[in-house]
Design an enzyme around this catalytic site. Sequence first.
Site, PDB file in Angstrom:
ATOM      1  N   LYS A 191       1.122  -1.317  -0.256  1.00 35.74           N
ATOM      2  CA  LYS A 191       0.300   0.058  -0.074  1.00 35.74           C
ATOM      3  C   LYS A 191       0.920   1.055  -0.327  1.00 35.74           C
ATOM      4  O   LYS A 191       2.153   0.828   0.127  1.00 35.74           O
ATOM      5  CB  LYS A 191      -0.757  -0.199   1.159  1.00 35.74           C
ATOM      6  CG  LYS A 191      -0.708  -0.161   2.541  1.00 35.74           C
ATOM      7  CD  LYS A 191      -0.966  -0.551   4.132  1.00 35.74           C
ATOM      8  CE  LYS A 191      -0.173  -0.732   5.536  1.00 35.74           C
ATOM      9  NZ  LYS A 191      -1.338  -0.739   5.968  1.00 35.74           N
TER      10      LYS A 191
ATOM     11  N   TYR B 193      15.935  30.186   9.125  1.00 30.37           N
ATOM     12  CA  TYR B 193      14.758  30.351   9.456  1.00 30.37           C
ATOM     13  C   TYR B 193      14.389  29.469  10.646  1.00 30.37           C
ATOM     14  O   TYR B 193      14.219  29.081  11.286  1.00 30.37           O
ATOM     15  CB  TYR B 193      13.183  29.322   8.579  1.00 30.37           C
ATOM     16  CG  TYR B 193      13.250  29.848   7.432  1.00 30.37           C
ATOM     17  CD1 TYR B 193      12.931  30.889   6.445  1.00 30.37           C
ATOM     18  CD2 TYR B 193      12.931  28.641   6.534  1.00 30.37           C
ATOM     19  CE1 TYR B 193      12.072  31.611   5.879  1.00 30.37           C
ATOM     20  CE2 TYR B 193      12.998  29.002   5.492  1.00 30.37           C
ATOM     21  CZ  TYR B 193      12.471  30.183   4.915  1.00 30.37           C
ATOM     22  OH  TYR B 193      12.535  31.067   3.293  1.00 30.37           O
TER      23      TYR B 193
END
Length: 369
Positions: free
Chosen positions: A35, A258
């Site tokens: 999956k 940042y």
Amino acid sequence: MERPILASMDIDAMRHNLTRIRELAPQTQVWSVIKANAYGHGFAAALKGLALTDGFALLDIQDARYLRENGWKGPILLLEGLFSADDLKLAFMLDCTLVVHTESQVAALETFDLTQHQAKPRPIYLKMNTGMNRLGFSPSDYRLMYHRLHAAGYAMHHMTHFANADRVDCLPSVGSQYDLFNEAITDLPGDTSTANSGAILWHRTVLGEWVRPGIMLYGASPSGSFADIAHANLKPVMRLSSEIISIQVVKKGEKVGYGGRFTAPEEMRIGIVACGYADGYPRSASDGTPVWVADGGDTSNGVICPLAGQVSMDMLTIDLRAAPLAKIGSKVELWGKHIPVDDVAQSAGTIGYELLCALAPRVPIQLVV
Ligand SMILES: *Cc1c(COP(=O)(O)O)cnc(C)c1O
């Protein structure tokens, strides 16, 4: 030139991991769980590396179609069954085995005209909820559903899923779930399928006829901790790599990135790597998360250079003090053979599963055979 980021999939490692599963669970057949685009590795890699599996388990019927179009003739298990009764015809055309977990799915199968599609009895895995409380019928409803589908002409098998096969201190326990399951299926014919990777690694008395490994096929740990599989002889399949594209020399006290999360404790070099959260590297990774850097030209001679500063969209920054020879163009491994994906995941407060599945579509995939 292209951006240097690359996800290489080691097909031999995948083969090796499947072989390891067969050694650990020798009496069983294997549903290889693919999956989520084979946990981020891609269906093409899965078809190659897992060609010797007994069956594939996945979620989307379109992915089942892909497997058929690319030559897979063996069993396919749709782990959540049908999302709409309209899909039933296609599911049977593609010769899929369905998991059935709700009454509406049972009703759809009862009213379906099997005579038009019946080369042989269609196999069904009926799912029992034995304590995970996600999908499946309670043990008390289970037998009725079994008999309804059996009467409608389907070949019935049994399935449940463990909530805690990878840990010892959580309830419900594997043993309690397994006991409930076995009690409820007493005297009902059919194969059983219970075991995920955690059960295959750590609970080999509860394997049933068909095991359902996912994460261990890809060489990562069900528990999220690499230490737990260090001795299981599994090999990582995915290697996420890139290069240093710039180097900054920062002075003592200067900030990086940042928010200025990292402060240079001395004058030092910061390597800028072409990999960010838009590639699937977790933004939540903390300073100190290990990154492997080839020090000098030799790709085998690597050192760990810790993450230094907030991961941004397209780049991340690393402390190059351990790699004096690193330069622009030096190879970097974000996870793979040198850095277990589980270690990166732990530094980011998650598990390897999430990082592998989150590999971004913009990252090119290369199959290494
Ligand atoms: C995902 C999944 C698995 C595989 O689990 P792993 O922990 O990756 O081995 C097995 N069974 C079901 C029902 C699943 O959804």
